[in-house]
Design a protein around this motif. Structure first.
Motif: not given
Length: 224
Positions: A69-72, A120-121, A125-135
């Motif tokens: 996000v920062k790079a974008g 969006s890989s 992230v999940h299909a809905g755009g929510k990030i997967k387990n951040g740990a």
């Protein structure tokens, strides 16, 4: 209930330890193993060990997404400068041709698009755009994690002893063999109740979906 995978310290030359791999070979073969099996396991165990080290250096999914996000945003800011003559007048030396930056602008546009797709890989992230387990560590789509590689090795070699029939990913035999190979490769499962082999089911599911032709080719040469 959860599983924690870490790397433990091995003897100076663990692959010279006959017992470690001979025991694993017998477990896989269900008895006296063929001559080639221990050699096969020693070789692929080294690959797992390398993958463990690589995984240890990976960033978490959250950190990867934050950096993307920062790079974008930074790329967009750079393109804004390139496309604003009043700003470029301060950036470039006198009599410098602005056309020299044409290729750079196109490259930045392309890189921006690649970063947007990466955000969006399904590995992040999940299909809905929510990030997967951040740990959890982020592993690129074309790379197998050390655990999945370990599962893939067992998944393929076990089929040699069932005439090409593959076990289900939830099979306890597969889990026990994977756990043993993981330990032989320097990995350690610190907690999973009394049945640590159950932690391997999701890795076998992914291994089944992403077959390794290199493992199959070597096995074909071994049993030919």
């Amino acid at each position: 209930m959860g599983v924690t995978l870490t790397v433990r310290t091995l003897p100076a030359d663990p692959w010279d330890d006959e017992d470690w791999f001979s025991e694993l070979a017998r477990l896989i073969a269900g008895g006296e193993p063929p001559w080639w099996l221990r050699r096969f396991l020693v070789y692929w165990s080294r690959c797992v060990r390398v993958a463990i080290a690589q995984d240890g250096r990976r960033l978490t999914r959250k950190k990867v997404l934050d950096r993307l996000v920062k790079a974008g945003k930074e790329l967009k800011a750079a393109r804004d400068v390139l496309n604003e003559p009043q700003l470029m007048a301060f950036v470039v030396p006198p009599n410098y041709f602005f056309e020299h930056f044409g290729g750079l602008d196109l490259a930045l546009v392309k890189l921006e698009g690649m970063i947007e797709r990466a955000k969006s890989s399904p590995r992040l992230v999940h299909a809905g755009g929510k990030i997967k387990n951040g740990a959890s560590k982020a592993v690129p789509e074309d790379v197998l994690s050390a655990q999945v590689l370990c599962a893939a090795i067992i998944y393929e070699v076990s089929a040699v002893f069932t005439r090409g029939e593959y076990f289900a990913p939830s099979n306890a035999y597969l889990g026990r063999c994977a756990l043993k190979l993981w330990e032989c490769s320097g990995g350690e499962i610190k907690s999973w109740g009394n049945q640590p082999h159950r932690a391997w089911r999701p890795y076998f599911v992914e291994a089944k979906e992403r077959p390794r032709d290199d493992i199959r080719a070597e096995l074909k040469g071994c049993v030919a």
